[in-house]
Design a protein around this motif. Structure first.
Motif, PDB file in Angstrom:
ATOM      1  N   THR A  29      21.343  44.969  54.429  1.00 18.40           N
ATOM      2  CA  THR A  29      20.623  44.417  55.580  1.00 18.40           C
ATOM      3  C   THR A  29      21.560  44.097  56.734  1.00 18.40           C
ATOM      4  OG1 THR A  29      20.818  42.155  54.701  1.00 18.40           O
ATOM      5  CG2 THR A  29      18.862  43.433  54.074  1.00 18.40           C
ATOM      6  N   GLY A  30      22.820  43.791  56.427  1.00 18.76           N
ATOM      7  CA  GLY A  30      23.785  43.484  57.471  1.00 18.76           C
ATOM      8  C   GLY A  30      23.690  42.084  58.020  1.00 18.76           C
ATOM      9  N   SER A  31      22.754  41.291  57.534  1.00 15.08           N
ATOM     10  CA  SER A  31      22.576  39.939  58.055  1.00 15.08           C
ATOM     11  C   SER A  31      22.521  38.879  56.964  1.00 15.08           C
ATOM     12  CB  SER A  31      21.287  39.857  58.881  1.00 15.08           C
ATOM     13  OG  SER A  31      20.160  40.210  58.093  1.00 15.08           O
ATOM     14  N   VAL A  32      22.673  39.274  55.721  1.00 12.31           N
ATOM     15  CA  VAL A  32      22.595  38.342  54.595  1.00 12.31           C
ATOM     16  C   VAL A  32      23.921  38.368  53.854  1.00 12.31           C
ATOM     17  CG1 VAL A  32      21.408  37.757  52.454  1.00 12.31           C
ATOM     18  CG2 VAL A  32      20.113  38.680  54.369  1.00 12.31           C
ATOM     19  N   ARG A  33      24.588  37.227  53.801  1.00 11.11           N
ATOM     20  CA  ARG A  33      25.821  37.094  53.016  1.00 11.11           C
ATOM     21  C   ARG A  33      25.456  36.494  51.668  1.00 11.11           C
ATOM     22  NH1 ARG A  33      29.975  33.811  54.910  1.00 11.11           N
ATOM     23  NH2 ARG A  33      31.505  35.236  54.009  1.00 11.11           N
ATOM     24  N   CYS A  34      26.071  37.036  50.619  1.00 11.68           N
ATOM     25  CA  CYS A  34      25.599  36.737  49.263  1.00 11.68           C
ATOM     26  C   CYS A  34      26.776  36.558  48.321  1.00 11.68           C
ATOM     27  CB  CYS A  34      24.683  37.872  48.780  1.00 11.68           C
ATOM     28  SG  CYS A  34      24.084  37.674  47.103  1.00 11.68           S
ATOM     29  N   ILE A  35      26.586  35.704  47.325  1.00 10.06           N
ATOM     30  CA  ILE A  35      27.525  35.542  46.209  1.00 10.06           C
ATOM     31  C   ILE A  35      26.744  35.757  44.925  1.00 10.06           C
ATOM     32  CG2 ILE A  35      28.980  33.943  44.916  1.00 10.06           C
ATOM     33  CD1 ILE A  35      29.846  32.636  47.379  1.00 10.06           C
ATOM     34  N   ALA A  36      27.257  36.620  44.068  1.00 12.69           N
ATOM     35  CA  ALA A  36      26.657  36.879  42.757  1.00 12.69           C
ATOM     36  C   ALA A  36      27.531  36.242  41.690  1.00 12.69           C
ATOM     37  CB  ALA A  36      26.513  38.376  42.508  1.00 12.69           C
ATOM     38  N   PHE A  37      26.964  35.339  40.903  1.00 16.60           N
ATOM     39  CA  PHE A  37      27.688  34.633  39.854  1.00 16.60           C
ATOM     40  C   PHE A  37      27.395  35.296  38.507  1.00 16.60           C
ATOM     41  CE2 PHE A  37      27.324  31.366  43.128  1.00 16.60           C
ATOM     42  CZ  PHE A  37      28.610  30.858  43.144  1.00 16.60           C
ATOM     43  N   CYS A  38      28.454  35.544  37.745  1.00 14.48           N
ATOM     44  CA  CYS A  38      28.338  36.122  36.403  1.00 14.48           C
ATOM     45  C   CYS A  38      29.075  35.233  35.415  1.00 14.48           C
ATOM     46  CB  CYS A  38      28.905  37.543  36.373  1.00 14.48           C
ATOM     47  SG  CYS A  38      28.128  38.679  37.538  1.00 14.48           S
ATOM     48  N   LYS A  39      28.705  35.356  34.158  1.00 16.11           N
ATOM     49  CA  LYS A  39      29.260  34.470  33.138  1.00 16.11           C
ATOM     50  C   LYS A  39      30.625  34.932  32.639  1.00 16.11           C
ATOM     51  CE  LYS A  39      24.661  33.221  31.414  1.00 16.11           C
ATOM     52  NZ  LYS A  39      23.761  33.189  30.237  1.00 16.11           N
ATOM     53  N   THR A  40      30.871  36.237  32.584  1.00 15.11           N
ATOM     54  CA  THR A  40      32.091  36.769  31.980  1.00 15.11           C
ATOM     55  C   THR A  40      32.773  37.734  32.938  1.00 15.11           C
ATOM     56  OG1 THR A  40      30.911  38.615  30.939  1.00 15.11           O
ATOM     57  CG2 THR A  40      31.092  36.564  29.676  1.00 15.11           C
ATOM     58  N   ARG A  41      34.016  38.061  32.614  1.00 16.66           N
ATOM     59  CA  ARG A  41      34.763  39.024  33.408  1.00 16.66           C
ATOM     60  C   ARG A  41      34.117  40.404  33.355  1.00 16.66           C
ATOM     61  NH1 ARG A  41      41.138  38.093  31.883  1.00 16.66           N
ATOM     62  NH2 ARG A  41      41.268  35.867  32.341  1.00 16.66           N
ATOM     63  N   MET A  42      33.643  40.787  32.175  1.00 24.43           N
ATOM     64  CA  MET A  42      33.047  42.100  32.022  1.00 24.43           C
ATOM     65  C   MET A  42      31.822  42.250  32.916  1.00 24.43           C
ATOM     66  SD  MET A  42      31.436  43.954  28.658  1.00 24.43           S
ATOM     67  CE  MET A  42      29.950  42.969  28.793  1.00 24.43           C
ATOM     68  N   LEU A  43      30.984  41.207  32.966  1.00 17.59           N
ATOM     69  CA  LEU A  43      29.805  41.263  33.822  1.00 17.59           C
ATOM     70  C   LEU A  43      30.196  41.318  35.292  1.00 17.59           C
ATOM     71  CD1 LEU A  43      27.346  38.768  32.080  1.00 17.59           C
ATOM     72  CD2 LEU A  43      27.192  41.257  32.142  1.00 17.59           C
ATOM     73  N   VAL A  44      31.278  40.659  35.659  1.00 18.69           N
ATOM     74  CA  VAL A  44      31.734  40.705  37.051  1.00 18.69           C
ATOM     75  C   VAL A  44      32.072  42.136  37.447  1.00 18.69           C
ATOM     76  CG1 VAL A  44      33.594  40.021  38.605  1.00 18.69           C
ATOM     77  CG2 VAL A  44      32.507  38.317  37.166  1.00 18.69           C
ATOM     78  N   GLU A  45      32.862  42.814  36.612  1.00 21.26           N
ATOM     79  CA  GLU A  45      33.236  44.193  36.925  1.00 21.26           C
ATOM     80  C   GLU A  45      32.026  45.122  36.846  1.00 21.26           C
ATOM     81  OE1 GLU A  45      36.032  45.131  38.140  1.00 21.26           O
ATOM     82  OE2 GLU A  45      36.788  43.077  38.032  1.00 21.26           O
ATOM     83  N   TRP A  46      31.130  44.852  35.946  1.00 18.68           N
ATOM     84  CA  TRP A  46      29.911  45.662  35.817  1.00 18.68           C
ATOM     85  C   TRP A  46      29.093  45.597  37.108  1.00 18.68           C
ATOM     86  CZ3 TRP A  46      26.485  45.476  30.797  1.00 18.68           C
ATOM     87  CH2 TRP A  46      25.423  46.359  30.916  1.00 18.68           C
ATOM     88  N   VAL A  47      28.794  44.387  37.549  1.00 16.79           N
ATOM     89  CA  VAL A  47      27.996  44.221  38.765  1.00 16.79           C
ATOM     90  C   VAL A  47      28.738  44.786  39.970  1.00 16.79           C
ATOM     91  CG1 VAL A  47      26.974  42.507  40.313  1.00 16.79           C
ATOM     92  CG2 VAL A  47      26.773  42.232  37.842  1.00 16.79           C
TER      93      VAL A  47
END
Length: 739
Positions: A466-484
């Motif tokens: 969208t170019g107008s929405v800044r977002c943070i995605a929280f994950c529980k583990t390192r693997m999920l972080v790299e996956w997302v």
């Protein structure tokens, strides 16, 4: 926000179930588009986003400082924070001119916290996220350090010091960057010849060659409980730099105090008790045990020395349910000492509404395509008997052997092979009328829900596009972080219109080098990134600014964690439009397939329900106290039911009261563990002469007492507790080790 986005995109294609003929037609029209391209065009399904509730906004309330407190704060410090001496002393809740004049006004809770801290009262601030809690301790810390440095410049001393404790490195770096700018501005505006205030960070990333300089020359130290336990306290009497720091320590700030609960909180409470104990010894001119050789005189005259003060404790948190109880359990504060508690009732900061949603990923068919529904397929009726099929669970778990070709219904038939089992299972042969049941069993066997990480990556990519929405995605583990992170990059690269946005997304987790983490943090704090995928290391108080949306890949584990993570959105000036309107923020929790999270989707209001709030407990038991007694015994001899000042020839010469070793180190458990460690040969016992009573004429009575010290055979007793610190802290900081 979701409803507005739904209305604005109502003309776009939705994620609905398509028949096979519709799919073929769509493929003919969009031959140039791949499957990943079409993912960026799809929207959410009916009932996919369940509304969980909202937190209402708050109106601003301003407070004022008393004239005595204003006179105690240097004008340079007031100017540093944009405060006017006359304006800070006037309370006018309807005044809105400060937005245009540039003069800052204190919120109600900020004025009360500064008032109590400047008067030497222990303070705990438990207000909402983004309410300006940092100002509550930064202004008193800078004011006291500036005054002390100006008064001691003629004596060539460094003035008082303060220690700021943060649970994660990211939070410490965030506060250090802000503090460095404040100190630089303070030095530029100060016309006097006073030496400039200095701040430094001592943690696991700080080289050992720089630690002595930081400890001996800085007035403000940013660190964490792990470094305090394993580096500063064990070496206070070995390194003059650490001894100088602890002798000047006047204020101890504990940020994000809600993290220190349970067993980990009990260990941190013992570390703070040891810190208070060592500070009392280090601040004494005779910081070694004094031997009184002539006991027959019974009385001696105490030396006239400057009274030593007890460190002031300030704690901040946004999610402590019982702030005063938690604060007194965590910090070594006597029962008769006053504590100023500021809760949400005194919160005067303005806050935009925050909306919470529970998001359920769609159901995927055997080919991995969306079925266009978030509900599991229903079992069809038998066409021959017009009744519900009576297929047993045994038959569903053991479907008939399938080939690898596509059948007439366009279904890819996958051969699952034969089980290597000695017991052969009988498979039921269906009649022609049971074709629908057979097809349902086959589809249901391979049906699964889209993974939460894939759905989180899709929503993150949509927000960035969208170019107008800044977002943070929280994950529980390192693997999920790299996956997302990888899936989000793949979705953005698949569309030429969004391929250039891949540089605006980063991942933040443990395992990166210190330089890599500092680089990501710097881009994050400067708002150069539009999307960040991280662990809960970014959860604790990091003021990112300008975040509109937070995504949570699965339930964070507790309501406090959810509120902390969602509190990263809607903070600061980034949530205010040019017209002064506060923009609401949004938090979306993406469910896994687990029954507990599916229950949250079916009952979304339970997401924000707290239930019965149990009082805080810090289990200070024998297993916790044992290791800290060994550490304390090496730092200074243990004196039991007397304060450590009885060995310093300064008994009773203290501002306030100094707790005894028994009160600081576990209470009744102290004597049990001391006797146990002595029997095991880990402690040595010695009889010494110490001051036990002081009269009005400053005549002290000397008696013999027993003191305990750690046996020389015990090398580095702090190492016995490092594994416990790292194991618990590894979970809290998202895999980022602090040591």
């Amino acid at each position: 926000p979701l409803e507005k986005q739904c209305n604005s995109n109502s003309d776009n294609s939705s994620r609905s179930a398509l028949s096979e003929s519709d799919k073929n037609t769509q493929n003919q029209d969009d031959d140039s588009c791949g499957a990943t391209d079409r993912k960026m065009e799809r929207q959410w399904l009916p009932c996919q986003a369940a509304y969980a509730g909202s937190h209402a906004g708050r109106t601003v309330r301003y407070g004022s400082l008393t004239p005595d407190t204003l006179r105690a704060i240097p004008s340079q410090v007031l100017k540093l924070f944009g405060l006017d001496a006359m304006d800070a002393g006037m309370q006018n809740e309807n005044d809105s001119n400060h937005h245009t004049t540039g003069i800052r006004k204190l919120f109600l809770h900020q004025s009360q916290a500064i008032e109590s801290a400047m008067n030497g009262i222990h303070t705990v601030v438990c207000t909402g996220t983004g309410s300006g809690k940092s100002l509550c301790f930064l202004l008193p810390v800078l004011a006291k350090a500036f005054i002390s440095l100006r008064q001691s410049q003629n004596c060539l001393k460094l003035g008082s010091a303060a220690i700021l404790l943060f649970p994660t490195k990211a939070l410490a770096q965030d506060q250090y960057s802000k503090l460095s700018l404040l100190l630089k501005s303070l030095q530029e505006n100060d016309n006097s010849r006073t030496a400039p205030l200095r701040a430094g960070v001592i943690d696991g990333d700080t080289p050992h060659s720089q630690r002595d300089e930081i400890a001996s020359e800085c007035q403000i130290i940013l660190t964490n409980p792990d470094t305090l336990h394993a580096a500063i306290l064990p070496n206070w009497n070995k390194k003059p730099s650490y001894q100088s720091l602890l002798s000047r320590l006047k204020t101890i700030v504990i940020d994000e105090a809600h993290v220190y609960e349970g067993a980990f909180g009990a260990h941190v409470s013992m570390v703070l008790a040891r810190l208070k104990r060592v500070c009392r010894v280090a601040s004494s001119p005779s910081n070694t045990a004094v031997e009184f050789s002539d006991v027959s005189q019974c009385k001696i005259t105490l030396k006239s020395q400057k009274a030593q003060s007890i460190p002031l404790f300030i704690a901040c948190s946004a999610t402590m349910i019982h702030p005063e109880q938690h604060f007194r359990l965590l910090c070594p504060i006597a029962e008769d000492e006053e504590v100023k508690v500021l809760t949400s009732e005194e919160d005067g900061s303005a806050c935009a509404p925050k909306h919470f949603f529970v998001w359920n990923p769609p159901i995927l068919d055997v080919n991995g395509n969306s079925t266009g529904s978030v509900f599991l397929p229903k079992q069809p009726k038998n066409t021959a008997t017009d009744s519900t099929s009576t297929t047993t669970m045994e038959e569903i778990q053991c479907p008939p052997d399938l080939g690898e070709e596509m059948n007439e219904d366009g279904l890819v038939e996958i051969s699952i092979g034969s089980r290597k089992n000695s017991r052969k299972r009988k498979r039921k042969h269906f009649s022609e009328g049971d074709d629908a049941v057979t097809l349902f069993n086959h589809n249901n066997y391979f049906t699964r829900r889209c993974h939460s990480a894939d759905e989180t990556a899709f929503l993150l990519a949509k927000a960035i596009a969208t170019g107008s929405v800044r977002c943070i995605a929280f994950c529980k583990t390192r693997m999920l972080v790299e996956w997302v992170y990888e899936r989000c990059l793949a979705i953005l690269k698949s569309d030429p219109k969004t391929s250039h946005l891949t540089s605006k997304v980063e991942s933040y987790r443990g395992g990166y080098s210190a330089d890599a983490r500092r680089s990501i943090e710097d881009r994050l704090f400067k708002r150069e990134l539009w999307g960040v995928v991280g662990t809960n290391a970014l959860e604790l108080g990091v003021d990112v600014g300008g975040i509109d949306l937070t995504l949570h890949c699965g339930y964070p584990g507790s309501l406090n964690s959810l509120l902390q993570q969602s509190g990263r959105a809607g903070r600061g000036k980034g949530s205010v439009t040019r017209t002064g309107e506060i923009v609401p923020s949004c938090a979306i929790m993406i469910c896994f397939s687990s029954p507990s999270e599916q229950y949250l989707w079916r009952n979304p209001t339970s997401l924000l329900s707290r239930g019965v709030a149990a009082p805080p407990t810090l289990p200070v038991n024998g297993s916790v106290v044992k290791g800290h007694i060994l550490c304390a015994g090496e730092e200074f001899p243990l004196v039991g039911n007397r304060p450590v000042s009885c060995l310093l020839n300064e008994y009773g010469n203290v501002i306030g009261t100094m707790s005894t070793d028994c009160e600081l180190l576990g209470g009744e458990v102290y004597y049990i563990e001391v006797e146990y460690l002595f029997q095991k040969g880990l402690l040595t016992r010695k009889t010494v002469n110490a001051v036990t009573q002081v009269d009005e004429k400053r005549m002290a009575k000397v008696n013999e007492i027993e003191v305990y010290s750690t046996h020389p055979v015990v090398k580095h007793p702090w190492q016995r507790l490092v594994e416990i610190f790292c194991a618990v802290k590894y979970r809290i900081s998202g895999g980022i080790r602090l040591m």
